[in-house]
Write a protein that holds these residues in place. Structure first.
Motif, PDB file in Angstrom:
ATOM      1  N   GLY A 253      39.951  35.885  62.655  1.00  0.00           N
ATOM      2  CA  GLY A 253      40.966  36.297  61.966  1.00  0.00           C
ATOM      3  C   GLY A 253      41.216  35.971  60.783  1.00  0.00           C
ATOM      4  N   THR A 254      41.101  34.627  60.781  1.00  0.00           N
ATOM      5  CA  THR A 254      41.477  33.502  59.473  1.00  0.00           C
ATOM      6  C   THR A 254      40.243  33.840  58.572  1.00  0.00           C
ATOM      7  N   PHE A 255      38.907  34.131  59.103  1.00  0.00           N
ATOM      8  CA  PHE A 255      37.818  34.135  58.124  1.00  0.00           C
ATOM      9  C   PHE A 255      38.152  35.501  57.279  1.00  0.00           C
ATOM     10  N   VAL A 256      38.446  36.562  57.967  1.00  0.00           N
ATOM     11  CA  VAL A 256      38.456  37.893  57.542  1.00  0.00           C
ATOM     12  C   VAL A 256      39.536  37.664  56.580  1.00  0.00           C
ATOM     13  N   LEU A 257      40.780  37.001  57.024  1.00  0.00           N
ATOM     14  CA  LEU A 257      41.881  36.987  55.861  1.00  0.00           C
ATOM     15  C   LEU A 257      41.392  36.098  54.693  1.00  0.00           C
ATOM     16  N   GLY A 258      40.717  35.055  54.845  1.00  0.00           N
ATOM     17  CA  GLY A 258      40.245  34.167  53.902  1.00  0.00           C
ATOM     18  C   GLY A 258      39.195  34.995  52.860  1.00  0.00           C
ATOM     19  N   CYS A 259      38.351  35.920  53.518  1.00  0.00           N
ATOM     20  CA  CYS A 259      37.625  36.582  52.491  1.00  0.00           C
ATOM     21  C   CYS A 259      38.495  37.574  51.860  1.00  0.00           C
ATOM     22  N   LEU A 260      39.614  38.308  52.198  1.00  0.00           N
ATOM     23  CA  LEU A 260      40.422  39.160  51.608  1.00  0.00           C
ATOM     24  C   LEU A 260      40.921  38.430  50.426  1.00  0.00           C
ATOM     25  N   VAL A 261      41.471  37.244  50.621  1.00  0.00           N
ATOM     26  CA  VAL A 261      42.095  36.562  49.605  1.00  0.00           C
ATOM     27  C   VAL A 261      41.016  36.227  48.552  1.00  0.00           C
ATOM     28  N   ILE A 262      39.838  35.883  48.660  1.00  0.00           N
ATOM     29  CA  ILE A 262      38.997  35.778  47.707  1.00  0.00           C
ATOM     30  C   ILE A 262      38.669  37.015  46.931  1.00  0.00           C
ATOM     31  N   LEU A 263      38.364  38.030  47.920  1.00  0.00           N
ATOM     32  CA  LEU A 263      38.087  39.212  47.002  1.00  0.00           C
ATOM     33  C   LEU A 263      39.338  39.637  46.196  1.00  0.00           C
ATOM     34  N   GLY A 264      40.373  39.317  46.395  1.00  0.00           N
ATOM     35  CA  GLY A 264      41.808  39.672  45.550  1.00  0.00           C
ATOM     36  C   GLY A 264      41.813  38.681  44.309  1.00  0.00           C
ATOM     37  N   LEU A 265      41.138  37.786  44.452  1.00  0.00           N
ATOM     38  CA  LEU A 265      41.110  36.853  43.189  1.00  0.00           C
ATOM     39  C   LEU A 265      40.287  37.288  42.021  1.00  0.00           C
ATOM     40  N   ILE A 266      39.135  38.120  42.316  1.00  0.00           N
ATOM     41  CA  ILE A 266      38.261  38.609  41.293  1.00  0.00           C
ATOM     42  C   ILE A 266      39.005  39.386  40.231  1.00  0.00           C
ATOM     43  N   PRO A 267      39.761  40.485  40.679  1.00  0.00           N
ATOM     44  CA  PRO A 267      40.584  41.340  39.851  1.00  0.00           C
ATOM     45  C   PRO A 267      41.498  40.619  39.163  1.00  0.00           C
ATOM     46  N   ILE A 268      42.370  39.565  39.394  1.00  0.00           N
ATOM     47  CA  ILE A 268      43.051  38.916  38.953  1.00  0.00           C
ATOM     48  C   ILE A 268      42.463  37.944  37.712  1.00  0.00           C
ATOM     49  N   VAL A 269      41.169  37.461  37.811  1.00  0.00           N
ATOM     50  CA  VAL A 269      40.426  36.885  36.870  1.00  0.00           C
ATOM     51  C   VAL A 269      40.063  37.887  35.720  1.00  0.00           C
ATOM     52  N   ILE A 270      39.698  39.299  36.138  1.00  0.00           N
ATOM     53  CA  ILE A 270      39.504  40.240  35.229  1.00  0.00           C
ATOM     54  C   ILE A 270      40.471  40.415  34.248  1.00  0.00           C
ATOM     55  N   ARG A 271      41.804  40.768  35.172  1.00  0.00           N
ATOM     56  CA  ARG A 271      42.895  41.023  34.430  1.00  0.00           C
ATOM     57  C   ARG A 271      43.270  40.114  33.251  1.00  0.00           C
ATOM     58  N   TYR A 272      43.183  38.902  33.667  1.00  0.00           N
ATOM     59  CA  TYR A 272      43.582  37.870  32.378  1.00  0.00           C
ATOM     60  C   TYR A 272      42.522  37.777  31.208  1.00  0.00           C
ATOM     61  N   LEU A 273      41.389  38.546  31.605  1.00  0.00           N
ATOM     62  CA  LEU A 273      40.448  38.382  30.477  1.00  0.00           C
ATOM     63  C   LEU A 273      40.453  39.611  29.741  1.00  0.00           C
ATOM     64  N   ASN A 274      40.526  40.699  30.563  1.00  0.00           N
ATOM     65  CA  ASN A 274      40.400  42.122  29.663  1.00  0.00           C
ATOM     66  C   ASN A 274      41.568  42.975  29.677  1.00  0.00           C
ATOM     67  N   GLY A 275      42.737  42.557  30.323  1.00  0.00           N
ATOM     68  CA  GLY A 275      43.897  43.190  30.106  1.00  0.00           C
ATOM     69  C   GLY A 275      44.110  44.063  31.588  1.00  0.00           C
ATOM     70  N   LEU A 276      45.213  44.760  31.488  1.00  0.00           N
ATOM     71  CA  LEU A 276      45.750  45.317  32.839  1.00  0.00           C
ATOM     72  C   LEU A 276      44.661  46.861  32.990  1.00  0.00           C
ATOM     73  N   GLY A 277      44.642  47.177  31.660  1.00  0.00           N
ATOM     74  CA  GLY A 277      43.847  48.389  31.823  1.00  0.00           C
ATOM     75  C   GLY A 277      42.286  48.375  32.676  1.00  0.00           C
ATOM     76  N   ALA A 278      41.703  47.088  32.562  1.00  0.00           N
ATOM     77  CA  ALA A 278      40.560  46.940  33.245  1.00  0.00           C
ATOM     78  C   ALA A 278      40.493  46.895  34.782  1.00  0.00           C
ATOM     79  N   ILE A 279      41.688  46.819  35.366  1.00  0.00           N
ATOM     80  CA  ILE A 279      41.665  46.446  36.939  1.00  0.00           C
ATOM     81  C   ILE A 279      42.725  47.571  37.451  1.00  0.00           C
ATOM     82  N   SER A 280      43.378  48.312  36.552  1.00  0.00           N
ATOM     83  CA  SER A 280      44.270  49.477  37.090  1.00  0.00           C
ATOM     84  C   SER A 280      43.885  50.818  36.650  1.00  0.00           C
ATOM     85  N   ASN A 281      44.453  51.791  37.110  1.00  0.00           N
ATOM     86  CA  ASN A 281      44.807  52.996  36.718  1.00  0.00           C
ATOM     87  C   ASN A 281      45.967  53.275  35.847  1.00  0.00           C
TER      88      ASN A 281
END
Lengths: 267, 386
Positions: free
Chosen positions: B11-39
């Motif tokens: 369970g914690t392994f899956v949760l940890g993976c989800l947390v890391i997966l969520g970090l990727i869009p956050i990095v993209i957002r701060y580099l390329n703006g909200l339009g790059a990660i959202s509709n």
């Protein structure tokens, strides 16, 4: 006194010089667009396009009409955006313009949702994005100049002046040519009135203007916000009162219990 | 405890993976703006994050103030054992709201502007101030759990400090804290409704009403006990510590009264406004209204009014799930589905929008898991109850 602008759709020729003047004065970049089958361009207003002429083809009184209307911030008398803004970055100034202070804005975009005309736009492509909209050239007005779009308009479709005088002027034009205009000055009543006023040869709803009542959009939210202080005091007092009552009851209950025990002991 | 060891590492392994997966869009957002990660667009400036993280997040954290009120103000000691988990999940819920805003805001590094530039007319300002203050109140309400544990630990530096001092301070101000929590919650739960009052022309008349703040408050209060039932049933499966059925059915019993009041207000309001006919004529948007009301309000009222269902763990649990579903659908309706867009726009959440919200929920679950392992969460209060 509050300034305004009167846009007369019967005088507009759709040259879009106002769009160009706006981009020049505000140093806004051009946008890449494709042919959409009309002279209208760009297709939508964005953070980089503060004003735009809409082109509508329609039949009115059995005649084909090609009607233009200029879209930009209406600079409401009681703006939803200014009421909504969490930090007061958007403010209705006494002179007329609704101004924006990017030194305060946190980018929450509530103004975009709260605007009844759908005007404020956002820099979606920037890592440090701001809200952008027509400024009514508050900077030019401060220096005694007319807004850039008004200055550049070649046909006199745009008239800048005191809002009250513009309303009188618009009424005069309708009275002189009742056949030319619909009997409605858009912006006098709508959502409590707007600094920008419109005359049209066809009903406004047919050229994309939203049909809005005369009540400001802020009215219900204002009432709710006025209830906050009494609710705060009331709930706090009620909770303290209930706590006191419950504690008192429990103490009485305990005492009664102890007394009974003592009685039992005596027996 | 055996169950804990078996189920949680994966369970914690899956949760940890989800947390890391969520970090990727956050990095993209701060580099390329909200339009790059959202509709999100100029036509739909508020999307999934506002509906799920803010509107659902705050409402689903209502278990904190409702349970704190029941236990500490109304003196119902029976529910003491669920108060602490409820306060923990409420605290995490509010932290998530704040974290989500750090992604959603255009200028998150200026979030503190809300504290110095006041626009007291803005309902959002009220929400911001209340959420900030209430998060602090929740942290203080929860802090005894941490101090208690620290006082037991026999660790180098930590054992030198007398952890009973902060504990005593918190206990001394506990009642004012709980009252402050209830006041702040009343204010911002309802203000989330006030925020929508600014959209009289874009929110569909089936939902737009001047009494929205009151509807928001009532529905939040009704979902408070439902969330506590939901969470404690799940934590029983994960961590043991089964709750007494008496507590569960007591919580379930309160729900029909609050939901009944909510439904009555909703219907009377439509009737007074002369818009009751819309529930039949406003096709297809009325289907959302019916789903919300039938599944999320009427069914749980019927179910939880029956003693047989209240006495069954399964019955109480699934009824709560319906209440939670109804609330989530309601918040999505008012803040997205029934809220008009500017002409010419469409919106469907980008997968990265969803990924960020999922990562935040996974964060919270990890913290809950750590708290159950290292602090006295579930077993706390059982001694008092006995």
């Amino acid at each position: 006194m509050s300034k305004g602008t009167l846009y007369d759709a019967t005088k507009c020729i759709g040259c879009r010089a106002c769009q160009v003047a706006c981009k020049q004065w505000n140093e806004l970049p051009a946008e890449k667009t494709t042919n959409s089958g009309t002279y209208e361009n760009p297709p939508k207003m964005t953070a980089y396009t503060f004003t735009k002429i809409n082109f509508t083809e329609l039949e009115h009184n059995g005649k084909f009409q090609w009607v233009f209307n200029k879209q930009q911030c209406m600079h409401c008398q009681e703006p939803g955006c200014a009421e909504a803004c969490i930090v007061g970055a958007l403010v209705k100034t006494e002179g007329g313009p609704v101004t924006y202070d990017e030194g305060k804005c946190i980018g929450c975009r509530y103004c975009m949702v709260a605007c009844p005309f759908g005007i404020p736009n956002f820099e979606w492509d920037k890592p440090l994005p701001w809200i952008r909209k027509c400024t009514f050239c508050a900077d030019r007005q401060g220096a005694g100049l007319k807004p850039a779009c008004v200055t550049t308009c070649p046909t006199g479709a745009l008239t800048f002046g005191e809002r009250d005088e513009l309303i009188a002027e618009a009424q005069r034009r309708i009275a002189e040519h009742p056949d030319k205009y619909v009997n409605h000055i858009y912006g006098v009543q709508e959502v409590g009135g707007t600094s920008w006023l419109y005359l049209s040869p066809v009903p406004f709803e047919e050229i994309g203007f939203p049909t809005l009542p005369s009540a400001p959009v802020t009215i219900n939210a204002e009432r709710a916000m006025a209830a906050v202080p009494p609710v705060l005091v009331g709930v706090a007092a009620a909770m303290a009162g209930i706590y006191w009552l419950v504690q008192r009851q429990q103490k009485i209950g305990q005492k009664a219990g102890e007394e009974e025990k003592q009685k039992e002991k005596v027996k | 405890m055996r169950q804990l060891r078996q189920s949680l590492p994966t369970g914690t392994f899956v949760l940890g993976c989800l947390v890391i997966l969520g970090l990727i869009p956050i990095v993209i957002r701060y580099l390329n703006g909200l339009g790059a990660i959202s509709n999100l667009s100029d036509g739909r400036p508020w999307g999934f994050w506002i509906s799920f993280d803010l509107y659902c997040g705050v409402a689903l954290a209502a278990g904190g103030f409702t349970l704190a009120g029941v236990v500490y103000i109304f003196g119902r000691e029976k529910y003491h054992s669920v108060a602490r988990p409820a306060i923990l999940t409420a605290f995490l819920g509010y932290l998530l709201v704040i974290l989500a805003l750090l992604v959603d805001l255009g200028q998150p590094w200026y979030i503190w502007h809300a504290m110095i530039y006041w626009n007291i007319h803005s309902p959002l300002f009220e929400v911001a101030i209340c959420v900030m203050t209430y998060t602090l109140v929740l942290a203080l309400e929860f802090s005894p759990a941490v101090f208690e544990r620290l006082s037991e630990l026999n660790l180098p530096v930590i054992r030198r400090f007398n952890w009973h001092i902060p504990l005593r301070i918190i206990r001394a101000i506990q009642i004012p804290l709980v009252i402050a929590g209830i006041v702040l919650s009343t204010l911002h739960q309802s203000s989330l409704g006030s925020m929508l009052l600014m959209m009289p022309h874009t929110l569909h008349p089936l939902w737009y009403t001047p009494v929205l703040p009151l509807l928001f408050l009532l529905s939040a209060i009704s979902v408070g006990p439902a969330m506590v039932i939901f969470e404690s049933t799940l934590s029983t499966r994960a961590f043991g510590h089964e709750l007494a059925i008496d507590v569960l059915s007591g919580l379930g019993r309160a729900i029909p009264y609050i939901l009944g009041l909510y439904l009555l207000l909703k219907l009377v309001d439509l009737l007074v406004a002369g818009e009751l006919g819309l529930i039949f004529t406003a096709y297809p948007i009325n289907l959302l209204w019916w789903t919300e009301v039938i599944i999320g309000v009427v069914t749980p009222i019927i179910l939880l009014s029956r003693p047989a269902i209240r006495q069954s763990r399964r019955g109480v649990f699934w009824s709560s799930v319906l209440v939670i579903f109804g609330l989530v659908l309601n918040r999505f309706n008012v803040s997205m589905l029934a809220l008009g867009m500017r002409p010419g726009f469409t919106y469907f959440p980008h997968w990265m929008e969803v990924a960020i919200s999922v990562a935040l929920v996974a964060d919270a679950l990890l913290v809950i898991w750590l708290s159950y392992r290292f602090l006295h969460i579930a077993e706390h209060g059982e001694a008092v109850a006995e």
